[in-house]
Write a protein that holds these residues in place. Structure first.
Motif, PDB file in Angstrom:
ATOM      1  N   GLY A  81     -50.784  26.407  19.642  1.00 18.04           N
ATOM      2  CA  GLY A  81     -50.632  27.036  20.945  1.00 18.04           C
ATOM      3  C   GLY A  81     -51.925  27.652  21.441  1.00 18.04           C
ATOM      4  O   GLY A  81     -52.251  27.574  22.636  1.00 18.04           O
ATOM      5  N   LEU A  82     -52.670  28.273  20.546  1.00 17.80           N
ATOM      6  CA  LEU A  82     -53.973  28.848  20.928  1.00 17.80           C
ATOM      7  C   LEU A  82     -54.938  27.759  21.378  1.00 17.80           C
ATOM      8  O   LEU A  82     -55.685  27.928  22.354  1.00 17.80           O
ATOM      9  CB  LEU A  82     -54.559  29.630  19.752  1.00 17.80           C
ATOM     10  N   LEU A  83     -54.943  26.633  20.669  1.00 13.22           N
ATOM     11  CA  LEU A  83     -55.807  25.521  21.066  1.00 13.22           C
ATOM     12  C   LEU A  83     -55.427  25.004  22.453  1.00 13.22           C
ATOM     13  O   LEU A  83     -56.301  24.737  23.293  1.00 13.22           O
ATOM     14  CB  LEU A  83     -55.705  24.392  20.044  1.00 13.22           C
ATOM     15  N   GLU A  84     -54.115  24.867  22.691  1.00  7.76           N
ATOM     16  CA  GLU A  84     -53.671  24.325  23.972  1.00  7.76           C
ATOM     17  C   GLU A  84     -53.944  25.292  25.122  1.00  7.76           C
ATOM     18  O   GLU A  84     -54.201  24.862  26.251  1.00  7.76           O
ATOM     19  CB  GLU A  84     -52.174  23.999  23.908  1.00  7.76           C
ATOM     20  N   ALA A  85     -53.881  26.594  24.828  1.00  7.67           N
ATOM     21  CA  ALA A  85     -54.063  27.585  25.888  1.00  7.67           C
ATOM     22  C   ALA A  85     -55.529  27.890  26.175  1.00  7.67           C
ATOM     23  O   ALA A  85     -55.892  28.166  27.330  1.00  7.67           O
ATOM     24  CB  ALA A  85     -53.331  28.874  25.520  1.00  7.67           C
ATOM     25  N   PHE A  86     -56.383  27.833  25.150  1.00  2.00           N
ATOM     26  CA  PHE A  86     -57.762  28.287  25.331  1.00  2.00           C
ATOM     27  C   PHE A  86     -58.809  27.183  25.187  1.00  2.00           C
ATOM     28  O   PHE A  86     -59.877  27.273  25.793  1.00  2.00           O
ATOM     29  CB  PHE A  86     -58.070  29.406  24.326  1.00  2.00           C
ATOM     30  N   VAL A  87     -58.543  26.158  24.375  1.00  2.00           N
ATOM     31  CA  VAL A  87     -59.535  25.102  24.170  1.00  2.00           C
ATOM     32  C   VAL A  87     -59.323  23.942  25.127  1.00  2.00           C
ATOM     33  O   VAL A  87     -60.272  23.483  25.792  1.00  2.00           O
ATOM     34  CB  VAL A  87     -59.500  24.607  22.705  1.00  2.00           C
ATOM     35  N   THR A  88     -58.088  23.449  25.232  1.00  3.35           N
ATOM     36  CA  THR A  88     -57.817  22.291  26.085  1.00  3.35           C
ATOM     37  C   THR A  88     -58.265  22.499  27.532  1.00  3.35           C
ATOM     38  O   THR A  88     -58.919  21.621  28.109  1.00  3.35           O
ATOM     39  CB  THR A  88     -56.323  21.924  26.030  1.00  3.35           C
ATOM     40  N   PRO A  89     -57.950  23.650  28.176  1.00  6.51           N
ATOM     41  CA  PRO A  89     -58.368  23.815  29.579  1.00  6.51           C
ATOM     42  C   PRO A  89     -59.755  24.427  29.750  1.00  6.51           C
ATOM     43  O   PRO A  89     -60.142  24.773  30.873  1.00  6.51           O
ATOM     44  CB  PRO A  89     -57.296  24.761  30.127  1.00  6.51           C
ATOM     45  N   SER A  90     -60.520  24.583  28.662  1.00  5.13           N
ATOM     46  CA  SER A  90     -61.818  25.254  28.754  1.00  5.13           C
ATOM     47  C   SER A  90     -62.836  24.383  29.484  1.00  5.13           C
ATOM     48  O   SER A  90     -62.592  23.203  29.768  1.00  5.13           O
ATOM     49  CB  SER A  90     -62.330  25.602  27.359  1.00  5.13           C
ATOM     50  N   PHE A  91     -63.993  24.973  29.769  1.00  4.89           N
ATOM     51  CA  PHE A  91     -65.061  24.260  30.480  1.00  4.89           C
ATOM     52  C   PHE A  91     -66.003  23.528  29.526  1.00  4.89           C
ATOM     53  O   PHE A  91     -67.027  22.999  29.954  1.00  4.89           O
ATOM     54  CB  PHE A  91     -65.854  25.239  31.348  1.00  4.89           C
ATOM     55  N   LEU A  92     -65.652  23.505  28.252  1.00  6.24           N
ATOM     56  CA  LEU A  92     -66.467  22.756  27.295  1.00  6.24           C
ATOM     57  C   LEU A  92     -66.386  21.263  27.590  1.00  6.24           C
ATOM     58  O   LEU A  92     -65.381  20.784  28.133  1.00  6.24           O
ATOM     59  CB  LEU A  92     -65.975  23.016  25.864  1.00  6.24           C
TER      60      LEU A  92
END
Length: 340
Positions: A273-284
Motif C-alpha cells: 500500500g505504501l508503494l502504491e500510494a507514494f512510489v507509483t504516483p511519484s515524479f520519479l
C-alpha cells in the motif's frame, strides 16, 4: 422450570460475581469466592441454555462468565521475545510451506489474465459485452487508469488500498477451507486485470499499464497469491489429512500456520500500500519506480525462500535428532506439530 423463580433464587450470586470480577486486586478469600461463584454461574448458564434458553438471560450470563474467567486467569502479557522468532522462523516457514499452492495460484491467475488480455486485443468488441461503452473505454485508457494513483491524498489512498487488499486476502484465507471460493475470487480479479491490460495494450498504452502496475503490483499480487495458497493449503489439509493424522488434527495444524501467515500478510500488504500510494504516483522516472518495486519484491521472495527453507530444515533436523513426536493416539506427528 420456572425461569422467574430461578432468576430470583440466583440473582444474588450473579451480582456478587460481577462485583468480584471487577476488583483490581481481590484478597485471597475473595479470589477463592470468585472461583466458586464462577463454577456455579457457569452451571447456571448451562441449565438456562438447556431448559429455558431465554436470549437476554443467556447473553447476560455468558458475559458474566467470560468476565469472571478473564479476572481469574488474568491477562497474558505480550512476550516480545517471541517477535524475532516469529519474523525469522514462524512467518517465512508458513509462507514457504504453502509455496506450491501459491505458486500454482499465481500461474493460473496470470494465464487467465493473459488469455483475457489477448482476447480483448483480438476482439475489440469484447469489452462491450461486459457493458463498457466507447466513452468508458476512452476515459479508462486516456485518463482514469493513470489518475487513479494520484487523484487522492497519498496517506488516505494508501489506507484505502491496504484495506481493499487486506479484504481480498482475508476472503482467500477464510474461504480456503472450502477451496472453490478461492478459485472464484482469483478468477474475478484475473478477469478484471486482464480486461484492463488488454484495453491499454490495444490502445497503445501498454508501457503505461505495466509501468504503473510494477512498482506495487509485484508485491501486492504476490501477497494475494500467498493468501490464496495458505488458504487452499488449509482446505486441502482437511480433504487429504495424510496417514498419520485425523482430519481435525491436520486441519488444526494447517490452520495454526494459516493464522501466522494472515498476521504476516498484514505487514506485507501495508508495504504494498505504501508503494502504491507514494512510489507509483511519484515524479520519479518510470524505470526508477519499477526498479524500486522489483527490489522490494525480490527481497520478499528472498525472505520467504531463504529463511523459510532454513526454518523447514531446522525442523527436519530436530525431528531427526529427537525422533518423531507423538499425537493423542500415539501416532507420529509432522514437523509442523513438533516445531511448536
Amino acid at each position: 422450570m420456572d425461569l422467574d423463580a430461578y432468576v430470583a433464587e440466583h440473582r444474588g450470586e450473579w451480582r456478587r460475581l460481577e462485583v468480584l470480577s471487577r476488583r483490581r486486586k481481590p484478597t485471597a478469600a475473595e479470589a477463592d469466592e470468585m472461583v466458586l461463584l464462577y463454577q456455579r454461574v457457569a452451571t447456571h448458564l448451562s441449565v438456562v441454555r438447556s431448559r429455558t434458553p431465554d436470549p437476554a438471560l443467556v447473553a447476560e450470563l455468558s458475559r458474566l462468565v467470560l468476565s469472571a474467567r478473564a479476572a481469574i486467569t488474568g491477562a497474558q502479557p505480550v512476550d516480545w521475545r517471541r517477535v524475532p522468532r516469529f519474523l525469522a522462523h514462524d512467518l517465512p516457514l508458513a509462507f514457504y510451506q504453502a509455496r506450491r499452492w501459491w505458486i500454482a495460484s499465481a500461474m493460473c491467475f496470470l494465464l487467465v489474465a493473459a488469455a483475457v488480455a489477448a482476447w480483448v486485443i483480438q476482439d475489440p468488441t469484447l469489452p462491450r459485452a461486459f457493458g463498457m461503452s466507447e466513452a468508458d473505454i476512452d476515459s479508462l485508457v486516456n485518463h482514469d487508469f493513470e489518475s487513479y494513483y494520484s487523484e487522492n491524498f497519498a496517506p488516505n489512498f494508501g489506507l484505502l488500498v491496504w484495506t481493499n487488499n487486506a479484504w481480498i486476502a482475508a476472503q482467500c484465507l477464510a474461504a480456503g477451507v472450502l477451496l472453490l471460493p478461492v478459485a472464484f475470487i482469483l478468477w474475478q480479479n484475473a478477469l478484471s486485470i486482464g480486461m484492463v491490460a488488454g484495453l491499454m495494450i490495444d490502445n497503445g498504452r501498454g508501457d503505461l499499464f505495466f509501468g504503473l502496475i510494477a512498482p506495487h503490483g509485484l508485491l501486492e499480487l504476490t501477497a494475494i497469491f500467498v493468501a490464496a495458497g495458505v488458504g487452499l493449503r488449509v482446505g486441502w489439509a482437511w480433504v487429504v489429512p495424510g496417514p498419520l493424522l485425523t482430519r481435525g488434527q491436520s486441519l488444526a495444524a494447517a490452520a495454526r500456520q494459516g493464522i501466522t501467515g494472515a498476521v504476516g500478510l498484514v505487514g506485507v500488504l501495508a508495504v504494498a500500500g505504501l508503494l502504491e500510494a507514494f512510489v507509483t504516483p511519484s515524479f520519479l522516472p518510470l524505470i526508477v519506480r519499477d526498479a524500486i518495486g522489483l527490489v522490494v519484491w525480490t527481497l520478499f521472495l528472498a525472505y520467504v525462500f531463504v529463511l523459510g527453507r532454513r526454518a523447514e530444515r531446522a525442523g527436519e533436523l530436530l525431528l531427526a535428532v529427537d525422533g518423531p513426536a507423538r499425537g493423542p493416539a500415539g501416532q507420529s506427528l509432522p514437523v509442523a506439530f513438533k516445531a511448536r
